[in-house]
Design an enzyme around this catalytic site. Structure first.
Site, PDB file in Angstrom:
ATOM      1  CG  ASN A   9      -4.196  14.807   7.798  1.00 37.04           C
ATOM      2  OD1 ASN A   9      -4.300  14.866   9.019  1.00 37.04           O
ATOM      3  ND2 ASN A   9      -5.259  14.818   7.005  1.00 37.04           N
ATOM      4  NE  ARG A  48      -8.399  17.237   9.246  1.00 34.32           N
ATOM      5  CZ  ARG A  48      -9.393  18.064   9.564  1.00 34.32           C
ATOM      6  NH1 ARG A  48      -9.129  19.278  10.020  1.00 34.32           N
ATOM      7  NH2 ARG A  48     -10.651  17.677   9.442  1.00 34.32           N
ATOM      8  CE1 TYR A  72      -8.741   3.668   9.115  1.00 29.58           C
ATOM      9  CE2 TYR A  72      -9.007   5.954   9.803  1.00 29.58           C
ATOM     10  CZ  TYR A  72      -8.189   4.899   9.438  1.00 29.58           C
ATOM     11  OH  TYR A  72      -6.826   5.073   9.432  1.00 29.58           O
ATOM     12  CG  ASP A  97      -0.948  -5.593   0.554  1.00 36.89           C
ATOM     13  OD1 ASP A  97      -2.054  -5.739   0.010  1.00 36.89           O
ATOM     14  OD2 ASP A  97      -0.540  -4.497   0.972  1.00 36.89           O
ATOM     15  CB  SER A 117      -5.531   7.283  12.753  1.00 39.22           C
ATOM     16  OG  SER A 117      -6.150   8.478  12.363  1.00 39.22           O
ATOM     17  CE  LYS A 153      -6.255   2.225  11.430  1.00 36.22           C
ATOM     18  NZ  LYS A 153      -5.197   1.292  11.098  1.00 36.22           N
ATOM     19  NE  ARG A 170     -14.454  14.768   4.600  1.00 32.64           N
ATOM     20  CZ  ARG A 170     -13.232  14.418   4.191  1.00 32.64           C
ATOM     21  NH1 ARG A 170     -13.073  13.881   2.990  1.00 32.64           N
ATOM     22  NH2 ARG A 170     -12.177  14.627   4.939  1.00 32.64           N
ATOM     23  CE1 TYR A 216       1.772   5.667  11.433  1.00 31.34           C
ATOM     24  CE2 TYR A 216       0.391   5.220   9.527  1.00 31.34           C
ATOM     25  CZ  TYR A 216       1.373   4.826  10.409  1.00 31.34           C
ATOM     26  OH  TYR A 216       1.960   3.590  10.243  1.00 31.34           O
ATOM     27  CG  LEU A 276      -6.837  18.693   0.481  1.00 34.34           C
ATOM     28  CD1 LEU A 276      -8.099  19.242  -0.165  1.00 34.34           C
ATOM     29  CD2 LEU A 276      -6.346  19.634   1.582  1.00 34.34           C
ATOM     30  N   GLY A 286       0.821  -1.211   0.000  1.00 33.02           N
ATOM     31  CA  GLY A 286       0.000   0.000   0.000  1.00 33.02           C
ATOM     32  C   GLY A 286       0.855   1.261   0.000  1.00 33.02           C
ATOM     33  CG  ASP A 322     -14.152  16.705   7.482  1.00 30.51           C
ATOM     34  OD1 ASP A 322     -13.832  15.521   7.708  1.00 30.51           O
ATOM     35  OD2 ASP A 322     -14.064  17.243   6.361  1.00 30.51           O
TER      36      ASP A 322
HETATM   37  P1  NAD Z   1      -3.297   1.632   1.877  1.00 30.43           P
HETATM   38  O1  NAD Z   1      -4.708   1.226   1.652  1.00 30.43           O
HETATM   39  O2  NAD Z   1      -2.559   2.242   0.754  1.00 30.43           O
HETATM   40  O3  NAD Z   1      -2.453   0.383   2.402  1.00 30.43           O
HETATM   41  C1  NAD Z   1      -3.011  -0.632   3.178  1.00 30.43           C
HETATM   42  C2  NAD Z   1      -2.584  -1.963   2.543  1.00 30.43           C
HETATM   43  O4  NAD Z   1      -3.124  -3.024   3.334  1.00 30.43           O
HETATM   44  C3  NAD Z   1      -3.121  -2.148   1.121  1.00 30.43           C
HETATM   45  O5  NAD Z   1      -2.053  -2.503   0.275  1.00 30.43           O
HETATM   46  C4  NAD Z   1      -4.135  -3.273   1.248  1.00 30.43           C
HETATM   47  O6  NAD Z   1      -4.184  -4.073   0.092  1.00 30.43           O
HETATM   48  C5  NAD Z   1      -3.626  -4.020   2.472  1.00 30.43           C
HETATM   49  N1  NAD Z   1      -4.662  -4.728   3.228  1.00 30.43           N
HETATM   50  C6  NAD Z   1      -5.857  -4.260   3.664  1.00 30.43           C
HETATM   51  N2  NAD Z   1      -6.500  -5.206   4.359  1.00 30.43           N
HETATM   52  C7  NAD Z   1      -5.700  -6.294   4.357  1.00 30.43           C
HETATM   53  C8  NAD Z   1      -5.819  -7.588   4.914  1.00 30.43           C
HETATM   54  N3  NAD Z   1      -6.910  -7.971   5.589  1.00 30.43           N
HETATM   55  N4  NAD Z   1      -4.802  -8.462   4.741  1.00 30.43           N
HETATM   56  C9  NAD Z   1      -3.698  -8.095   4.045  1.00 30.43           C
HETATM   57  N5  NAD Z   1      -3.536  -6.891   3.497  1.00 30.43           N
HETATM   58  C10 NAD Z   1      -4.526  -6.007   3.661  1.00 30.43           C
HETATM   59  O7  NAD Z   1      -3.296   2.575   3.152  1.00 30.43           O
HETATM   60  P2  NAD Z   1      -2.126   3.469   3.759  1.00 30.43           P
HETATM   61  O8  NAD Z   1      -2.471   4.891   3.544  1.00 30.43           O
HETATM   62  O9  NAD Z   1      -0.805   2.956   3.316  1.00 30.43           O
HETATM   63  O10 NAD Z   1      -2.338   3.173   5.294  1.00 30.43           O
HETATM   64  C11 NAD Z   1      -1.598   2.184   5.996  1.00 30.43           C
HETATM   65  C12 NAD Z   1      -2.109   2.101   7.420  1.00 30.43           C
HETATM   66  O11 NAD Z   1      -1.998   3.379   8.036  1.00 30.43           O
HETATM   67  C13 NAD Z   1      -3.595   1.711   7.515  1.00 30.43           C
HETATM   68  O12 NAD Z   1      -3.761   0.868   8.635  1.00 30.43           O
HETATM   69  C14 NAD Z   1      -4.281   3.034   7.759  1.00 30.43           C
HETATM   70  O13 NAD Z   1      -5.489   2.896   8.463  1.00 30.43           O
HETATM   71  C15 NAD Z   1      -3.234   3.764   8.598  1.00 30.43           C
HETATM   72  N6  NAD Z   1      -3.362   5.225   8.520  1.00 30.43           N
HETATM   73  C16 NAD Z   1      -3.331   5.828   7.287  1.00 30.43           C
HETATM   74  C17 NAD Z   1      -3.495   7.199   7.193  1.00 30.43           C
HETATM   75  C18 NAD Z   1      -3.502   7.888   5.851  1.00 30.43           C
HETATM   76  O14 NAD Z   1      -3.988   9.021   5.759  1.00 30.43           O
HETATM   77  N7  NAD Z   1      -2.990   7.296   4.787  1.00 30.43           N
HETATM   78  C19 NAD Z   1      -3.673   7.969   8.363  1.00 30.43           C
HETATM   79  C20 NAD Z   1      -3.681   7.311   9.598  1.00 30.43           C
HETATM   80  C21 NAD Z   1      -3.522   5.935   9.666  1.00 30.43           C
HETATM   81  N1  UDP Z   2     -11.035  18.300   2.160  1.00 37.37           N
HETATM   82  C1  UDP Z   2     -11.670  19.111   1.220  1.00 37.37           C
HETATM   83  N2  UDP Z   2     -12.003  18.557   0.020  1.00 37.37           N
HETATM   84  C2  UDP Z   2     -11.754  17.262  -0.298  1.00 37.37           C
HETATM   85  C3  UDP Z   2     -11.094  16.447   0.662  1.00 37.37           C
HETATM   86  C4  UDP Z   2     -10.760  17.001   1.879  1.00 37.37           C
HETATM   87  O1  UDP Z   2     -11.916  20.277   1.478  1.00 37.37           O
HETATM   88  O2  UDP Z   2     -12.104  16.810  -1.401  1.00 37.37           O
HETATM   89  C5  UDP Z   2     -10.624  18.892   3.455  1.00 37.37           C
HETATM   90  C6  UDP Z   2     -11.244  18.206   4.678  1.00 37.37           C
HETATM   91  O3  UDP Z   2     -12.489  18.812   5.000  1.00 37.37           O
HETATM   92  C7  UDP Z   2     -10.163  18.454   5.743  1.00 37.37           C
HETATM   93  C8  UDP Z   2      -8.859  18.424   4.940  1.00 37.37           C
HETATM   94  O4  UDP Z   2      -9.237  18.692   3.582  1.00 37.37           O
HETATM   95  O5  UDP Z   2     -10.299  19.733   6.299  1.00 37.37           O
HETATM   96  C9  UDP Z   2      -8.132  17.085   4.999  1.00 37.37           C
HETATM   97  O6  UDP Z   2      -9.025  16.055   4.639  1.00 37.37           O
HETATM   98  P1  UDP Z   2      -8.546  14.559   4.374  1.00 37.37           P
HETATM   99  O7  UDP Z   2      -9.739  13.761   3.967  1.00 37.37           O
HETATM  100  O8  UDP Z   2      -7.368  14.563   3.456  1.00 37.37           O
HETATM  101  O9  UDP Z   2      -7.976  14.097   5.790  1.00 37.37           O
HETATM  102  P2  UDP Z   2      -8.722  13.953   7.219  1.00 37.37           P
HETATM  103  O10 UDP Z   2     -10.140  14.339   7.051  1.00 37.37           O
HETATM  104  O11 UDP Z   2      -8.529  12.516   7.543  1.00 37.37           O
HETATM  105  O12 UDP Z   2      -7.966  14.842   8.140  1.00 37.37           O
END
Ligand code: NAD
Ligand code: UDP
Length: 338
Positions: A179, A231, A149, A31, A124, A153, A292, A177, A200, A10, A295
């Site tokens: 953003n 953010r 979601y 994965d 998160s 977490k 949204r 994490y 975004l 991912g 938010d």
């Molecule tokens: P992503 O979707 O790109 O990566 C997640 C990967 O996990 C994918 O490749 C998917 O195929 C794999 N996957 C999902 N369910 C699975 C399962 N049951 N078994 C095996 N593989 C599985 O997401 P990402 O942005 O890389 O996020 C990684 C982690 O970080 C996630 O747990 C997500 O919730 C967490 N996270 C992400 C963000 C963000 O904004 N990207 C923010 C906070 C936390």
């Molecule tokens: N946002 C927006 N338009 C979009 C997507 C997001 O204005 O199409 C705004 C959203 O309201 C927030 C910020 O951008 O204030 C970050 O949103 P994102 O979905 O990237 O992250 P998260 O909501 O998880 O912080």
């Protein structure tokens, strides 16, 4: 020894695998490709000039996990696998709990029976819910996430705390994490959302590259400097470096440790649009849309605990984040599939 990276195909996981390979670690990726791409793994191998063991499979598959732990000398697990789309989690809550909570349960059971007790969990900032003031620090009680979601977490965080209390041999890092955005500077790997992006930065990137027409700015009547949501955006490579520091730290740190991974700075939606316009050299059409649901007005990290305890801090600034996001988008206008 090897590091098991679940979700390594991912967005964040692929950058993590690259950083591990560059540190000469042996890496096993598990994965199920539900939201990842095998192409990302191939590109990571190319960039690093080294191979990983890639296993296509599900973290909820206990038989498979037992085999992985039998076949490879795993010392640490980095657990990225999970579903992450907030809107989808509201429509399909049980799928989210099954995947995110069920996946973590099965993984912990398999780790337990293999005697592997070092785990880094992708949590998160959403677990803080809405607090009275920013920045959010790790000492705050967790709040009420606004969607399944976020609750998945928080449930996993609580489950891991119970686990480490019951058995003090576990060393667990909960990394919250903020953003994550941007991409590796090569432009070869990056974020490749399926369908219309929810977040975004990928949305703006696709507007800039002409795949989408205009950005909807979700609300301009928040109590922030320009009225749009604020953010804490963090470069994915900084985030990954935070994991390397956390891995080192928990090697000698039993119990549960919580670290925010953020920059400690907030940017508004309009700031992000302007930064992107600078990087891409084009204007980003947008219209103001209603807020949204769920938010928050403003969220950013107090990142001092990670700096103090891990010696880590985010080093890449906003211009680097958007320049790298843009390079990835321009080089791969259709993502990995193209
Ligand atoms: P992503 O979707 O790109 O990566 C997640 C990967 O996990 C994918 O490749 C998917 O195929 C794999 N996957 C999902 N369910 C699975 C399962 N049951 N078994 C095996 N593989 C599985 O997401 P990402 O942005 O890389 O996020 C990684 C982690 O970080 C996630 O747990 C997500 O919730 C967490 N996270 C992400 C963000 C963000 O904004 N990207 C923010 C906070 C936390
Ligand atoms: N946002 C927006 N338009 C979009 C997507 C997001 O204005 O199409 C705004 C959203 O309201 C927030 C910020 O951008 O204030 C970050 O949103 P994102 O979905 O990237 O992250 P998260 O909501 O998880 O912080």
């Amino acid at each position: 020894m090897s590091i098991l990276v679940t979700g390594g195909a991912g967005y964040i996981g692929s950058h993590m695998v690259l950083a591990l390979l560059e540190q000469r670690q042996e890496v096993v990726v598990l994965d199920n490709l539900s939201n990842g791409s095998a192409v990302s793994i191939a590109r990571v191998e190319n960039l690093a000039g080294r191979d990983v063991v890639f296993i296509e499979g599900d973290v909820r598959d206990r038989t498979l996990l037992d085999r992985v732990f039998r076949e490879y000398p795993i010392s640490d697990v980095l657990h990225f696998a999970g579903l992450k789309a907030v809107g989808e989690s509201i429509e399909q809550p049980i799928r989210y709990y099954d995947n995110n909570v069920g996946g973590a349960v099965t993984l912990c059971l398999a780790m337990e029976s293999a005697g592997v007790r070092r785990l880094i969990f992708s949590s998160s900032a959403t677990v803080y819910g809405e607090q009275d003031s920013v920045p959010y620090h790790e000492g705050l009680p967790t709040g009420v996430p606004t969607n399944p979601y976020g609750r998945s977490k928080l449930m996993v965080e609580e489950m891991l705390r119970d686990l480490a209390t019951a058995d003090t041999r576990w060393s667990i890092a909960l990394l919250r994490y903020f953003n994550p955005v941007g991409a590796h500077a090569s432009g070869c790997i990056g974020e490749d959302p399926r369908g219309v992006p929810n977040n975004l930065v990928p949305f703006i990137s696709q507007v800039a590259v002409g795949r989408l027409e205009a950005l909807s700015v979700f609300g301009n009547d928040y109590p922030t400097a320009d009225g749009t949501g604020v953010r804490d955006y963090i470069h994915v490579m900084d985030l990954v470096e935070g994991h390397l520091a956390a891995m080192q730290a928990i090697a000698n740190r039993p119990g549960v440790s919580v670290w925010n991974l953020g920059t400690g700075r907030g940017y508004s939606v309009l700031d992000m649009i302007q930064a992107f316009e600078r990087a891409a050299g084009c204007s980003i059409p947008f219209r103001v849309a209603p807020r949204r649901a769920g938010d928050l007005a403003q969220v950013w990290a107090d990142a001092s605990k990670a700096q103090r305890e891990l010696g880590w801090r985010a080093r890449r600034d906003l211009d680097a984040m958007v320049a790298d996001a843009w390079r990835w988008q321009v080089n791969n206008p259709g993502g990995y599939a193209a």
